[in-house]
Write an enzyme that holds these catalytic residues in place. Sequence first.
Site, PDB file in Angstrom:
ATOM      1  N   ARG A  21      56.582 -23.814 -22.985  1.00 28.20           N
ATOM      2  CA  ARG A  21      55.503 -24.182 -23.648  1.00 28.20           C
ATOM      3  C   ARG A  21      54.739 -25.515 -23.088  1.00 28.20           C
ATOM      4  O   ARG A  21      55.449 -25.044 -21.943  1.00 28.20           O
ATOM      5  CB  ARG A  21      56.124 -25.216 -24.873  1.00 28.20           C
ATOM      6  CG  ARG A  21      57.067 -24.396 -25.746  1.00 28.20           C
ATOM      7  CD  ARG A  21      57.654 -25.041 -27.067  1.00 28.20           C
ATOM      8  NE  ARG A  21      56.387 -26.056 -27.676  1.00 28.20           N
ATOM      9  CZ  ARG A  21      55.939 -27.111 -28.288  1.00 28.20           C
ATOM     10  NH1 ARG A  21      57.112 -27.864 -27.919  1.00 28.20           N
ATOM     11  NH2 ARG A  21      55.443 -28.617 -28.465  1.00 28.20           N
ATOM     12  N   TYR A  26      52.377 -28.051 -17.397  1.00 29.44           N
ATOM     13  CA  TYR A  26      53.478 -28.114 -16.656  1.00 29.44           C
ATOM     14  C   TYR A  26      54.480 -27.610 -15.896  1.00 29.44           C
ATOM     15  O   TYR A  26      55.212 -27.164 -14.990  1.00 29.44           O
ATOM     16  CB  TYR A  26      55.097 -28.840 -17.650  1.00 29.44           C
ATOM     17  CG  TYR A  26      54.854 -30.074 -18.715  1.00 29.44           C
ATOM     18  CD1 TYR A  26      55.176 -31.259 -17.754  1.00 29.44           C
ATOM     19  CD2 TYR A  26      54.525 -30.288 -20.049  1.00 29.44           C
ATOM     20  CE1 TYR A  26      54.540 -31.962 -19.159  1.00 29.44           C
ATOM     21  CE2 TYR A  26      54.586 -31.436 -20.942  1.00 29.44           C
ATOM     22  CZ  TYR A  26      54.360 -32.560 -20.175  1.00 29.44           C
ATOM     23  OH  TYR A  26      53.520 -33.479 -20.927  1.00 29.44           O
ATOM     24  N   ASN A  77      62.451 -38.048 -12.735  1.00 29.42           N
ATOM     25  CA  ASN A  77      61.649 -37.852 -13.684  1.00 29.42           C
ATOM     26  C   ASN A  77      62.280 -37.879 -14.958  1.00 29.42           C
ATOM     27  O   ASN A  77      63.254 -38.149 -15.345  1.00 29.42           O
ATOM     28  CB  ASN A  77      61.383 -36.274 -14.006  1.00 29.42           C
ATOM     29  CG  ASN A  77      59.987 -36.012 -14.467  1.00 29.42           C
ATOM     30  OD1 ASN A  77      59.907 -37.212 -15.650  1.00 29.42           O
ATOM     31  ND2 ASN A  77      59.209 -34.962 -14.837  1.00 29.42           N
ATOM     32  N   ALA A  80      59.176 -38.865 -21.079  1.00 29.98           N
ATOM     33  CA  ALA A  80      58.385 -40.297 -21.957  1.00 29.98           C
ATOM     34  C   ALA A  80      59.281 -41.023 -22.047  1.00 29.98           C
ATOM     35  O   ALA A  80      58.444 -42.166 -22.232  1.00 29.98           O
ATOM     36  CB  ALA A  80      58.383 -39.235 -23.637  1.00 29.98           C
TER      37      ALA A  80
HETATM   38  O1  CA2 Z   1      54.746 -35.128 -15.777  1.00 34.18           O
HETATM   39  C1  CA2 Z   1      56.179 -35.383 -16.236  1.00 34.18           C
HETATM   40  O2  CA2 Z   1      56.931 -34.891 -15.130  1.00 34.18           O
HETATM   41  C2  CA2 Z   1      56.371 -35.887 -17.316  1.00 34.18           C
HETATM   42  O3  CA2 Z   1      57.032 -37.290 -16.973  1.00 34.18           O
HETATM   43  C3  CA2 Z   1      56.799 -35.359 -18.324  1.00 34.18           C
HETATM   44  C4  CA2 Z   1      56.745 -36.176 -19.825  1.00 34.18           C
HETATM   45  C5  CA2 Z   1      56.464 -36.575 -20.561  1.00 34.18           C
HETATM   46  O4  CA2 Z   1      56.325 -37.183 -21.553  1.00 34.18           O
HETATM   47  C6  CA2 Z   1      54.945 -37.675 -19.094  1.00 34.18           C
HETATM   48  O5  CA2 Z   1      54.730 -38.516 -19.884  1.00 34.18           O
HETATM   49  C7  CA2 Z   1      55.029 -36.818 -17.851  1.00 34.18           C
HETATM   50  C8  CA2 Z   1      58.173 -34.984 -21.074  1.00 34.18           C
HETATM   51  C9  CA2 Z   1      57.947 -33.790 -20.560  1.00 34.18           C
HETATM   52  C10 CA2 Z   1      58.096 -32.793 -21.836  1.00 34.18           C
HETATM   53  O6  CA2 Z   1      58.318 -31.034 -21.343  1.00 34.18           O
HETATM   54  C11 CA2 Z   1      57.536 -30.841 -22.312  1.00 34.18           C
HETATM   55  C12 CA2 Z   1      57.635 -29.065 -21.502  1.00 34.18           C
HETATM   56  C13 CA2 Z   1      57.470 -28.447 -22.156  1.00 34.18           C
HETATM   57  C14 CA2 Z   1      57.148 -28.395 -23.497  1.00 34.18           C
HETATM   58  C15 CA2 Z   1      57.483 -29.448 -24.135  1.00 34.18           C
HETATM   59  C16 CA2 Z   1      57.590 -30.589 -23.391  1.00 34.18           C
END
Ligand code: CA2
Length: 152
Positions: A21, A26, A77, A80
């Site tokens: 997603r 991402y 990483n 959140a």
């Molecule tokens: O940009 C990044 O790597 C983050 O660490 C990703 C986190 C976010 O909360 C940070 O602010 C920045 C979120 C990871 C969630 O990844 C998803 C991947 C696919 C679908 C939904 C969420």
Amino acid sequence: MPDAKPIYVLNGPNLNLLGSREPEIYGRATLADIEQACAERARQLGRKIVFRQSNVEGELVDWLQEARDKAAAIVLNAGAYTHTSVALHDAIKASSVPVIETHLSNPAAREEFRHVSLVGKAAKGVIAGFGATSYLLAVEAAVLLANEGARA
Ligand code: CA2
């Protein structure tokens, strides 16, 4: 360096969903794709990686503690938890192993609540905004720091 300590690559909550997603934020690589690419880059640079993901804050704390003896450097990483976790901040502070805060996206260019990083206040440095390439840049930085540490 046959007995060189590995680079730990630790991933926080929801990163197991990568590739399924929100590809516009991402990217399309899965976490397994990123693991493979990190392992290959580390191999080229003469190091191994230990690659893990957890949705549980305490498990990430446990791994940061484990890394104090076992890792040469850490790519983190924290997802959140980056923006909320005093526990991760304290675990990094308690360690002399360098931590590179790493993000796929650039949190500074996103919502206000992502502009604070408690991880970043304890980390050696930050790499963010380059998609899966952020991890490869972070592995390169980690190996450089690890090699400096090995010479010190
Ligand atoms: O940009 C990044 O790597 C983050 O660490 C990703 C986190 C976010 O909360 C940070 O602010 C920045 C979120 C990871 C969630 O990844 C998803 C991947 C696919 C679908 C939904 C969420």
